[in-house]
Enzyme design. Structure first.
Site, PDB file in Angstrom:
ATOM      1  N   GLU A 282       1.038  -1.054   0.207  1.00 44.01           N
ATOM      2  CA  GLU A 282       0.420  -0.059   0.199  1.00 44.01           C
ATOM      3  C   GLU A 282       1.047   1.102   0.202  1.00 44.01           C
ATOM      4  O   GLU A 282       2.173   1.597   1.272  1.00 44.01           O
ATOM      5  CB  GLU A 282      -0.517  -0.204   1.350  1.00 44.01           C
ATOM      6  N   CYS A 316      -2.022   8.166   4.260  1.00 44.91           N
ATOM      7  CA  CYS A 316      -2.032   7.690   3.064  1.00 44.91           C
ATOM      8  C   CYS A 316      -3.083   8.505   2.592  1.00 44.91           C
ATOM      9  O   CYS A 316      -4.098   8.552   1.906  1.00 44.91           O
ATOM     10  CB  CYS A 316      -1.994   6.505   2.730  1.00 44.91           C
TER      11      CYS A 316
END
Length: 448
Positions: A282, A316
């Site tokens: 990720e 994020c």
């Protein structure tokens, strides 16, 4: 047994706040903590890496080891040995071990939240939520271990008997970030262990103590020493894990640059490596929130401000751009200007703080560099002089080629762009090099 989220603390209640402050005072009395390199039963050095408080850089939170390539190789060797013992345990035994670890974190949740406040300048609501999420991961993957063990039904062709079961792959290298210093390493490690794999955890160099607390809890709960090693330190150990041919799975959360390097390295299959490495990666985002002409701005403004500036935008999943219909743009810009200019910037241990410091000097310099590329529409006038603080900043109407619109800044900087339609906004989102999270505010069911 069904899964339930761990309830967060109600921080509007004075007893909850006082319990956290008491835990913080207890933690401060024990600083600096020691976080040794853990390889099987061997405890290595707890020196070479200092973890400091981003809001008060002179405060030493932890002294940790700085793992080397040799330490990484030894940890993988231990994991190979530990894999046999751990994978031989039944799914029920592994699940019960994870549940015991969850109970240990639950018992220590105030101390662990206080540790995040000090080590990563994570404000109290975020710190408590991070600990709860770590507990959730352990409880959830304990249930998933049982579900996976049941296998999956297959079509039974006449004359055949078809069965399916899942088996662990071997050694998992977990390379974790600092912004969710307990939850994300816990999730990636717990998933590997639940499936019967051995794990080697390489935490971010900014948060070794939080990772050390996780590994201590898992060992105390019954995970064999060889089946879970801890490699605090810099990038050297992580790079060695990625390239080790004995590693089967790599779980990574972090920057795109590092994630892409991991994918390239894992794709190489040297002679003697009898498997293809799997990568779960990720790698960040440039998240857009689309605001349609009919959106309820009473809802948009607080949600957008929290997403963009909560924890100083160091997620994020944080909102980085707002794509607003031109019919609502002036009103939204005016309201965002007012909301951003009054944000409370301060130390993470203050319950009133909305925007804490960023994680380190390098991050502060990066955010300020991007903020200087545009004329601020709104900016907090002053921030504390001590610590790695950045003023929350709103910019608007930047040229399409501005790096502020396409690079992941990872800080308290929000850019507003006017669009003629939701369709145009979607085209902008599709053109970005990231695809992680997004938001839409509209009162039209057809648009939604």
């Amino acid at each position: 047994m069904s899964f339930r989220n761990e309830p967060i603390l109600e921080l509007r209640r004075p007893p909850a706040r006082e319990s956290l402050l008491e835990a913080l005072r207890g933690l401060d009395a024990r600083l600096p903590l020691e976080v040794p390199i853990l390889v099987g039963a061997d405890r290595g050095a707890a020196s070479g890496l200092d973890s400091t408080d981003p809001g008060a850089p002179e405060r030493l939170v932890a002294r940790a080891g700085a793992a080397t390539e040799a330490d990484a190789a030894a940890a993988v060797g231990a994991a190979q040995r530990g894999f046999g013992e751990w994978s031989a345990r039944s799914a029920a035994e592994r699940a019960e071990t994870l549940r015991r670890a969850a109970a240990i974190l639950r018992e220590r949740r105030l101390e662990l939240a206080a540790l995040q406040v000090r080590e990563c300048a994570k404000p109290w609501p975020e710190a408590d939520g991070d600990v709860c999420e770590a507990i959730d991961f352990l409880e959830y993957y304990a249930l998933e271990a049982l579900d996976l063990d049941a296998g999956r039904p297959l079509v039974q062709v006449p004359g055949e008997r078809n069965t399916m079961r899942y088996a662990p792959r071997g050694v998992a290298a977990v390379i974790a970030p600092w912004n969710f210093p307990l939850a994300i390493p816990c999730g990636m490690t717990a998933a590997a262990l639940a499936a019967g794999n051995a794990a080697v955890l390489k935490p971010a160099e900014q948060s070794p103590a939080s990772a050390g607390a996780l590994v201590d809890a898992l060992h105390e709960a019954g995970v064999p020493g060889d089946a879970l090693s801890l490699l605090p330190g810099y990038g050297e150990a992580g790079a060695a894990l990625v390239r080790d041919p004995r590693v089967h799975v790599i779980a990574f959360t972090g920057s795109s640059a590092v994630g892409l390097d991991i994918l390239r390295a894992a794709a190489e299959t040297p002679e003697g490596q009898g498997h293809v490495k799997r990568v779960v990666s990720e790698m960040g985002g440039k998240n857009c929130v689309i605001v349609d002409a009919d959106a309820d701005l009473d809802e948009v403004v607080p949600e957008l401000v929290y997403s963009a500036f909560g924890y100083a935008g160091q997620k994020c999943s944080a909102a980085a751009r707002v794509l607003v219909h031109e019919a609502a743009a002036d009103t939204l810009l005016q309201r965002l200007t007012g909301a951003v200019s009054v944000l409370d910037v301060g130390q993470a241990d203050r319950f009133a703080t909305e925007v804490p410091p960023v994680i380190e000097r390098e991050a502060q310099e990066r955010v300020l560099r991007y903020a200087a590329m545009a004329e601020p529409v709104a900016q907090v006038d002053s921030v504390p002089a001590e610590g790695w603080f950045c003023p929350p900043t709103l910019v608007a109407d930047l040229p399409d080629e501005s790096p502020v619109l396409s690079d992941e800044v990872f800080g308290p900087l929000l850019a507003l762009t006017r669009v003629r339609s939701v369709e145009e906004a979607c085209d902008i989102v599709d053109a970005l090099p990231f695809a992680l999270t997004g938001g839409l505010f509209s009162r039209s069911p057809a648009t939604v």
